[in-house]
Design an enzyme around this catalytic site. Sequence first.
Site, PDB file in Angstrom:
ATOM      1  N   TRP A  16       8.057  62.451  46.349  1.00  0.00           N
ATOM      2  CA  TRP A  16       8.004  61.274  45.779  1.00  0.00           C
ATOM      3  C   TRP A  16       6.679  61.133  44.531  1.00  0.00           C
ATOM      4  O   TRP A  16       6.715  60.681  43.670  1.00  0.00           O
ATOM      5  CB  TRP A  16       7.179  60.282  47.098  1.00  0.00           C
ATOM      6  CG  TRP A  16       6.955  59.061  46.370  1.00  0.00           C
ATOM      7  CD1 TRP A  16       5.701  58.209  46.675  1.00  0.00           C
ATOM      8  CD2 TRP A  16       7.809  58.028  45.609  1.00  0.00           C
ATOM      9  NE1 TRP A  16       5.782  57.005  46.197  1.00  0.00           N
ATOM     10  CE2 TRP A  16       6.995  56.771  45.649  1.00  0.00           C
ATOM     11  CE3 TRP A  16       9.025  58.061  45.215  1.00  0.00           C
ATOM     12  CZ2 TRP A  16       7.605  55.854  44.941  1.00  0.00           C
ATOM     13  CZ3 TRP A  16       9.548  57.175  44.495  1.00  0.00           C
ATOM     14  CH2 TRP A  16       8.870  56.046  44.313  1.00  0.00           C
ATOM     15  N   ARG A  36      -0.848  71.286  44.895  1.00  0.00           N
ATOM     16  CA  ARG A  36      -1.514  72.295  45.745  1.00  0.00           C
ATOM     17  C   ARG A  36      -0.749  73.560  45.795  1.00  0.00           C
ATOM     18  O   ARG A  36      -1.672  74.620  46.152  1.00  0.00           O
ATOM     19  CB  ARG A  36      -1.650  71.639  47.113  1.00  0.00           C
ATOM     20  CG  ARG A  36      -2.683  72.484  48.201  1.00  0.00           C
ATOM     21  CD  ARG A  36      -2.612  71.746  49.507  1.00  0.00           C
ATOM     22  NE  ARG A  36      -2.948  70.669  49.522  1.00  0.00           N
ATOM     23  CZ  ARG A  36      -4.495  70.055  49.584  1.00  0.00           C
ATOM     24  NH1 ARG A  36      -5.292  70.809  49.345  1.00  0.00           N
ATOM     25  NH2 ARG A  36      -4.717  68.666  49.451  1.00  0.00           N
ATOM     26  N   LYS A 109       1.857  55.611  51.682  1.00  0.00           N
ATOM     27  CA  LYS A 109       1.913  54.470  52.814  1.00  0.00           C
ATOM     28  C   LYS A 109       1.714  54.832  54.096  1.00  0.00           C
ATOM     29  O   LYS A 109       2.308  55.799  54.912  1.00  0.00           O
ATOM     30  CB  LYS A 109       3.385  54.241  52.672  1.00  0.00           C
ATOM     31  CG  LYS A 109       4.083  53.572  51.379  1.00  0.00           C
ATOM     32  CD  LYS A 109       5.622  53.325  51.559  1.00  0.00           C
ATOM     33  CE  LYS A 109       6.094  53.041  49.859  1.00  0.00           C
ATOM     34  NZ  LYS A 109       7.580  52.876  49.914  1.00  0.00           N
ATOM     35  N   LYS A 192       6.567  49.945  57.993  1.00  0.00           N
ATOM     36  CA  LYS A 192       7.822  49.956  58.096  1.00  0.00           C
ATOM     37  C   LYS A 192       8.372  51.649  58.337  1.00  0.00           C
ATOM     38  O   LYS A 192       9.186  51.725  58.829  1.00  0.00           O
ATOM     39  CB  LYS A 192       8.593  49.758  56.680  1.00  0.00           C
ATOM     40  CG  LYS A 192       7.997  50.331  55.385  1.00  0.00           C
ATOM     41  CD  LYS A 192       8.823  51.507  55.268  1.00  0.00           C
ATOM     42  CE  LYS A 192       8.238  52.524  54.108  1.00  0.00           C
ATOM     43  NZ  LYS A 192       8.949  53.825  53.762  1.00  0.00           N
ATOM     44  N   ASP A 245      11.694  47.266  51.680  1.00  0.00           N
ATOM     45  CA  ASP A 245      11.381  48.688  51.910  1.00  0.00           C
ATOM     46  C   ASP A 245      11.645  48.881  53.426  1.00  0.00           C
ATOM     47  O   ASP A 245      12.213  49.879  53.731  1.00  0.00           O
ATOM     48  CB  ASP A 245       9.899  48.934  51.681  1.00  0.00           C
ATOM     49  CG  ASP A 245       9.575  50.335  51.526  1.00  0.00           C
ATOM     50  OD1 ASP A 245      10.281  51.331  51.480  1.00  0.00           O
ATOM     51  OD2 ASP A 245       8.297  50.671  51.276  1.00  0.00           O
ATOM     52  N   THR A 249      14.550  51.674  54.380  1.00  0.00           N
ATOM     53  CA  THR A 249      13.878  52.722  55.406  1.00  0.00           C
ATOM     54  C   THR A 249      14.622  52.829  56.851  1.00  0.00           C
ATOM     55  O   THR A 249      14.612  54.007  57.130  1.00  0.00           O
ATOM     56  CB  THR A 249      12.296  52.856  55.364  1.00  0.00           C
ATOM     57  OG1 THR A 249      11.875  52.673  54.058  1.00  0.00           O
ATOM     58  CG2 THR A 249      12.009  54.250  56.016  1.00  0.00           C
ATOM     59  N   ARG A 256      13.102  59.785  55.713  1.00  0.00           N
ATOM     60  CA  ARG A 256      12.465  61.009  56.603  1.00  0.00           C
ATOM     61  C   ARG A 256      12.253  60.360  57.927  1.00  0.00           C
ATOM     62  O   ARG A 256      12.390  60.994  59.178  1.00  0.00           O
ATOM     63  CB  ARG A 256      11.330  61.476  56.009  1.00  0.00           C
ATOM     64  CG  ARG A 256      11.404  62.164  54.760  1.00  0.00           C
ATOM     65  CD  ARG A 256      10.249  63.004  54.241  1.00  0.00           C
ATOM     66  NE  ARG A 256       9.389  62.010  53.550  1.00  0.00           N
ATOM     67  CZ  ARG A 256       9.137  61.821  52.775  1.00  0.00           C
ATOM     68  NH1 ARG A 256       9.955  62.140  51.697  1.00  0.00           N
ATOM     69  NH2 ARG A 256       7.947  60.790  52.155  1.00  0.00           N
ATOM     70  N   ASN A 257      11.710  59.103  57.936  1.00  0.00           N
ATOM     71  CA  ASN A 257      11.209  58.444  59.412  1.00  0.00           C
ATOM     72  C   ASN A 257      12.510  58.331  60.106  1.00  0.00           C
ATOM     73  O   ASN A 257      12.342  58.425  61.495  1.00  0.00           O
ATOM     74  CB  ASN A 257      10.620  57.383  59.106  1.00  0.00           C
ATOM     75  CG  ASN A 257       9.038  57.598  58.310  1.00  0.00           C
ATOM     76  OD1 ASN A 257       8.178  58.138  59.008  1.00  0.00           O
ATOM     77  ND2 ASN A 257       9.122  57.289  57.115  1.00  0.00           N
ATOM     78  N   VAL A 280       6.867  64.941  54.568  1.00  0.00           N
ATOM     79  CA  VAL A 280       5.815  64.254  55.793  1.00  0.00           C
ATOM     80  C   VAL A 280       6.712  62.945  56.093  1.00  0.00           C
ATOM     81  O   VAL A 280       7.154  61.986  55.305  1.00  0.00           O
ATOM     82  CB  VAL A 280       4.543  63.989  55.240  1.00  0.00           C
ATOM     83  CG1 VAL A 280       3.897  63.363  56.524  1.00  0.00           C
ATOM     84  CG2 VAL A 280       3.689  65.311  54.951  1.00  0.00           C
ATOM     85  N   GLU A 282       5.773  59.867  57.373  1.00  0.00           N
ATOM     86  CA  GLU A 282       4.356  59.192  57.609  1.00  0.00           C
ATOM     87  C   GLU A 282       4.326  58.295  58.890  1.00  0.00           C
ATOM     88  O   GLU A 282       3.178  58.192  59.379  1.00  0.00           O
ATOM     89  CB  GLU A 282       4.238  58.349  56.385  1.00  0.00           C
ATOM     90  CG  GLU A 282       3.960  59.069  55.118  1.00  0.00           C
ATOM     91  CD  GLU A 282       2.507  59.404  54.708  1.00  0.00           C
ATOM     92  OE1 GLU A 282       1.821  59.662  55.672  1.00  0.00           O
ATOM     93  OE2 GLU A 282       2.175  59.678  53.541  1.00  0.00           O
TER      94      GLU A 282
END
Length: 333
Positions: A16, A36, A109, A192, A245, A249, A256-257, A280, A282
């Site tokens: 993202w 990172r 988020k 969400k 959203d 999603t 991903r979720n 990730v 979230e």
Amino acid sequence: MSGPFRSAGVIGAGAWGTALAQVCARAGLDTLLWAREPEVIASITEARENRLFLPGVILEDGVRATGDLAALAGADLILAVPPAQHMRATLTAFAPSARPGLPIVLCAKGVEQGSLKLMTDVLAETLPQARPAVLSGPSFAAEVSRALPTAVTLACPDPELGEALAAAIATPLFRPYLAADMIGAEAGGAVKNVLAIACGIVEGRGLGRSAHAALITRGFAEMTRLAVSMGAEAETLAGLCGLGDLVLTCSSRQSRNMSVGIALGEGRTLEEALAGKLSVAEGVASAPAVRQLAARLGIETPICEAVAALLAGEIAVEAAIEGLLSRPLKAER
């Protein structure tokens, strides 16, 4: 490009963050992306591609990568895109370099575990002199990075700053819609993700499109109740950062979720569902925080409650489904 902004710093080079760096560069901003991982910096610098998190997307010439967080301090605006549970540590590390009044757009988020705070609260505690805004809405990184049409909510309590930020990052294919309600924008984006896990379970269990539609609708009611109890405006949740959203999603395996929920619905463990995922999900981290926050505020969120209990290993998938279906009948509103 119009407005006072000529450069952008993007904190976080996941999928993202990289996609948002693309947006900024296409809008004409000189864009510095902090990563990172040394291999991400090398990949962007040498191959113009984030091969670890966003493979196959050639980055705009205006995107540069750095491992020096302080190097972003000279940017006219900052987009903060670390995972929600790492936002506090990341902003704390950036704070010594940040000048007073620096606009920081929060793009993660989630609800922080432990404190149960939104990202704007985290920003206020770590960089109290920053000028905050929130970017949220239906947007997959892979699509945004490839310049597919996208509309999002840009929430900012300062109308003049909001207009300037929107003008700075907008392109014909990336449209920010302004709002003043940062709490609504944040709450919608956090809840969400939890609901998407539930929708994935419905998909993975083969419960059908009717159940899927019902869960989105009742989930939206939970999201709105919780957000309003936190001080949000219900109208905000009916927009891109809430309903928009949520629909995205909860309706695509790109999420991903939702993909985690699908794996759980198919009978895999949480560890198996998360195995091999670099990005990730979230909702996994936010679910227990959302559960605790709803309890603190006295708000009924049965779907989020069931997801949190399932992720904690307190109940199995069948028990979660049975618990939701056996709830007493009630009026819709």
